[in-house]
Design an enzyme around this catalytic site. Structure first.
Site, PDB file in Angstrom:
ATOM      1  N   SER A  25       0.842  -1.200   0.000  1.00 34.52           N
ATOM      2  CA  SER A  25       0.000   0.000   0.000  1.00 34.52           C
ATOM      3  C   SER A  25       0.876   1.250   0.000  1.00 34.52           C
ATOM      4  CB  SER A  25      -0.971  -0.038   1.171  1.00 34.52           C
ATOM      5  OG  SER A  25      -1.970   0.953   1.039  1.00 34.52           O
TER       6      SER A  25
ATOM      7  N   HIS B 108      -9.004   1.109  -0.797  1.00 33.84           N
ATOM      8  CA  HIS B 108      -8.777   0.126  -1.866  1.00 33.84           C
ATOM      9  C   HIS B 108     -10.076  -0.482  -2.388  1.00 33.84           C
ATOM     10  CE1 HIS B 108      -4.467   0.478  -1.382  1.00 33.84           C
ATOM     11  NE2 HIS B 108      -4.599   0.272  -0.079  1.00 33.84           N
TER      12      HIS B 108
END
Length: 813
Positions: free
Chosen positions: A86, A191
């Site tokens: 991430s 996400h």
């Protein structure tokens, strides 16, 4: 080959980066100017509430991870691959030269601010289900607002979406076989498509920024393949709404030939975050199919060839000064466009010897593998009915547990006295080092006055999928134990109750054992249910199972001891087992023996009395793998059965609980008992007479009591300090208990200057063992390996029983 990885949110720690900030002042000053606050102060002082807010967490992790990579780059060769989880992907881009430090920080600052502004979303970690099972639950129940967001390992997946929908999905995933479900402390549905607005704003922000081609391949979170420089900007924009395909990224690198040891996590010191996912990914799924990888690479090569041909045709057309593309060049340009599409598609897919008295040709009646309970061995996947107990402060070390697990035996990692991050680091290292189904366990010691520590440890055990614990020093069942047990309960397709979280309770009193051979106390279940810590299904299942699978009856031993006699304790435990077994016909209950077991004779006695298994302790402290000092092992190697004494337990000092310790060559037992006597006699430090005070300052602490008090006040928990401020006697207890922590630390470090004060927990079993192996290669602890010792003891026990029973059958002739 080598891959360097960077963790994302969750890796932040107060105090992280202290040495790095001092080593890279120019970058720190640059970061402060960009952020508008001191990055060093945030990371070192917090407060934690601020550091864990997304808009602060992401820049902090980027800065610390980037500086850690710069430090690594100065001392090690460049890796072959880079990847980050991430926000960690931005560090990988910096390390690969795609962006400079300042540009990367600005990107992360903007990204963090946009994500922090998201509201109404939620995320939850789901363990035990793979991607197909997660998607099946979502589809089967029509959960429209929940998505799989982070594929950390093939069976550790984070879901994300509308917060209420994520929370409501817990029973659906648990019913489908999930082993763990935990809501995460985030406010956004990261996400997922819910982040589309943030993505649009981020796209506009990066439109004018330059992204250089990576000098080292960087694995994309979106595609789980190396970034294509031409698509890099768009992939980083896409990352905000796309799932993090971390597990597939790891599988890709494993398929490229990397081994577990080739992955290096760079970032904040302490607990590894993403390194542990490598071992799990390899165990849960292994590398990607080489055929799939080969097909992708062939397609990419063909696409590249077509692109090169198209470029040549365009160049030829330009050189010919043709005003527009000719038919021939147009035909060349079309395959080039197709090639680009093909590349994008490819990126998105995818002891003393024992004589044998058995008559020639006859099978022995006793074998090491046949001792104890077959049901117990099968339940815990053991070669022998043999366990090694969890000695505190990591004396039952990672190395000790790993050696036993690789031999098909179970040891318990000694967590008592360790910090939470040390425990997590140990669990991760164990899991990285052993086969997936190898037996191992973690010691879970009671914290009577600090129940929150039990809760924190349970969270850790559940997150890391630890399936067996050794519950020690409990006088009653606690909420934390109930929650651990509950989270491992599941009904299979036939409605049968499966118990996946196993508890072996180590007790020295049958009345305490009776609590563990009963269902979870209803008062605790009701309280946990009301708080939301348990579901109604979990509460119902708890009523149908005992709290523990086994009791380990601890006779006189090292550590906390009630000095029970095994010849009285084991029969009482067996009677309890027989009394309680009828309540749980589908869940066999087991009785084990511990304390004093260091020779074949002691082990044989336990098995003959009916023990299903044995557990050793002191003898393992004097092995190569034990996590204590060589000097302590030298002292233990020469002790005899009479070289132990009893002393107050430092962690239960005020209660007068006792431990058994080495007395040969040390003053610790005498001095520890003196401190307990003074605590009982006086009401405060100030009431000590001058001579006594001088004696303990000079001989015990080797510093003034006021200095000791200052040290304690700097480290003690706030609740302890508050009690000490109100109660002078409690303040005296805190100071005296410092001697116990000092003496343990000195012994484990092998501090020869304090040898006379070493506190070494030990029972007479080790003295008996030393006598048994005298004159053999095992006389030296440097030849004692914990797995070989277990093999030797169990084999010798079987041989001893064979001889003794043959002798008894023959009438003693």
């Amino acid at each position: 080959m080598k891959a360097v990885m960077f963790a994302g949110q969750g890796a932040q720690r107060i105090g992280m980066g202290s040495a790095l900030f001092a080593a890279f002042p120019a970058q720190v000053a640059e970061a402060d100017a960009i952020l508008g606050y001191s990055i060093a102060q945030l990371c070192q002082e917090g407060p934690l509430e601020r550091l864990t807010q997304t808009e602060f967490t992401q820049p902090a992790l980027y800065a610390v991870n980037s500086l850690a990579y710069l430090q690594r780059a100065a001392n090690a060769s460049a890796p072959d691959y880079l990847l980050g989880h991430s926000v960690g992907e931005y560090v990988a881009l910096f390390a690969a030269g795609v962006v400079d430090f300042a540009t990367g920080l600005r990107l992360v600052q903007k990204r963090g601010a946009l994500m922090a502004a998201a509201r109404g979303g939620g995320m939850a970690a789901v363990l035990g289900l793979d991607e197909a099972q997660i998607q099946a639950v979502i589809a089967e129940h029509g959960i429209a607002d929940v998505y799989a967001a982070n594929f950390n390992t093939p069976r550790q997946i984070v879901i994300s979406g509308r917060r209420e929908a994520v929370a409501a999905a817990e029973p659906l995933f648990m019913a489908a076989g999930a082993t763990y479900f935990k809501m995460l402390q985030v406010s956004g549905a990261f996400h997922t498509p819910f982040m589309a607005d943030a993505q649009a704003e981020f796209r506009a922000f990066v439109a004018d920024l330059d992204f250089a081609a990576p000098t080292i391949p960087v694995i994309s979170n979106v595609t789980a393949r190396p970034h294509d420089p031409a698509c890099l900007r768009e992939r980083m924009v896409e990352q905000i709404t796309a799932p993090v395909r971390w597990a597939e990224s790891l599988r890709y690198l494993l398929a490229k030939g990397l081994e577990i040891g080739d992955f290096e996590e760079v970032g904040p010191e302490g607990v590894s975050v993403v390194k542990s996912m490598v071992m799990r990914t390899k165990a849960e799924a292994g590398p990607l199919d080489p055929a799939v990888l080969a097909a992708e690479e062939d397609a990419a090569r063909e696409a590249a060839a077509r692109t090169a041909a198209a470029d040549e045709a365009i160049l030829a057309a330009q050189e010919a000064a043709v005003p527009g593309p000719s038919a021939a060049s147009a035909e060349a340009i079309a395959p080039a466009q197709e090639a680009g599409e093909a590349v994008a598609a490819a990126a998105s897919a995818g002891a003393g010897a024992e004589s044998d008295s058995t008559p020639p040709g006859a099978a022995p009646a006793f074998t090491a593998a046949g001792l104890g309970s077959a049901a117990f061995r099968d339940k815990f996947r053991l070669k022998y009915a043999y366990l090694a107990g969890g000695m505190y402060r990591g004396i039952s070390s990672v190395e000790l547990v790993v050696a036993l697990a690789r031999a098909g035996l179970m040891g318990f990692f000694g967590t008592g006295g360790l910090k939470l991050d040390e425990i997590e680091n140990g669990i991760v290292r164990i899991q990285e080092s052993i086969p997936r189904d190898a037996p191992y366990g973690v010691n879970f010691i009671a914290h009577t006055h600090r129940p929150e520590r039990e809760d924190q440890l349970v969270d850790l055990l559940l997150i890391h999928g630890v399936r067996t614990i050794e519950a020690s020093a409990f006088m009653e069942v606690t909420p934390a134990l109930v929650r651990y047990r509950a989270k491992g309960l599941l009904r299979d397709a036939d409605g049968r109750l499966q118990v996946r979280n196993r508890i072996i309770a180590k007790v020295s009193r049958p009345d305490v054992g009776a609590q563990f051979f009963a269902p979870a106390p209803s008062r605790l279940v009701d309280k946990l249910l009301a708080s939301g810590a348990l579901s109604a299904d979990e509460a119902a299942m708890l009523a149908a199972v005992p709290m523990a699978d086994a009791l380990c009856l601890e006779a006189d031993s090292a550590g906390h001891t009630d000095q029970r006699m095994p010849f009285a304790l084991i029969p009482a435990g067996l009677a309890l087992r027989d009394e309680m077994q009828h309540r749980f016909p589908d869940h066999p209950l087991h009785i084990g023996a511990a304390g004093g077991i260091g020779t074949p004779e002691a082990a044989a006695a336990a098995f003959v009395m009916g023990a299903d298994f044995i557990l050793t302790g002191s003898i393992n402290q004097c092995t190569v793998e034990a996590g204590t000092s060589d000097l302590a092992k030298d002292m233990l190697q020469d002790m005899q059965v009479y070289d132990t004494d009893y002393a107050p337990a430092g962690d239960m000092f005020e209660m007068g609980s006792r431990v058994q310790v080495l007395k040969k060559g040390v003053f610790f037992p005498a001095r520890a008992n003196k401190l307990l006597a003074l605590y009982r006699q006086f009401e405060s430090l100030e009431s000590l007479d001058a001579k006594t005070r001088q004696q303990i300052e000079e001989r015990y602490f080797q510093r003034g009591l006021e200095a000791v008090l200052a040290e304690v006040q700097a480290e003690a928990a706030p609740a302890d300090l508050e009690r000490a401020a109100r109660n002078p006697k409690q303040r005296m207890a805190l100071v005296f208990k410092r001697y116990f922590s000092d003496t343990t630390r000195w012994a484990m470090a092998g501090d020869a200057d304090h040898k006379l004060d070493f506190q070494i927990h030990c029972g007479p079993a080790l003295g008996a063992f030393n006598q048994w192996v005298a004159g053999t290669e095992l006389a030296s602890w440097r030849a004692r390996h914990v797995d070989a010792l277990a093999e030797r003891l169990m084999t010798a026990t079987a041989a001893l029983l064979e001889r003794r029973f043959a002798l008894m059958r023959s009438g003693g002739n």
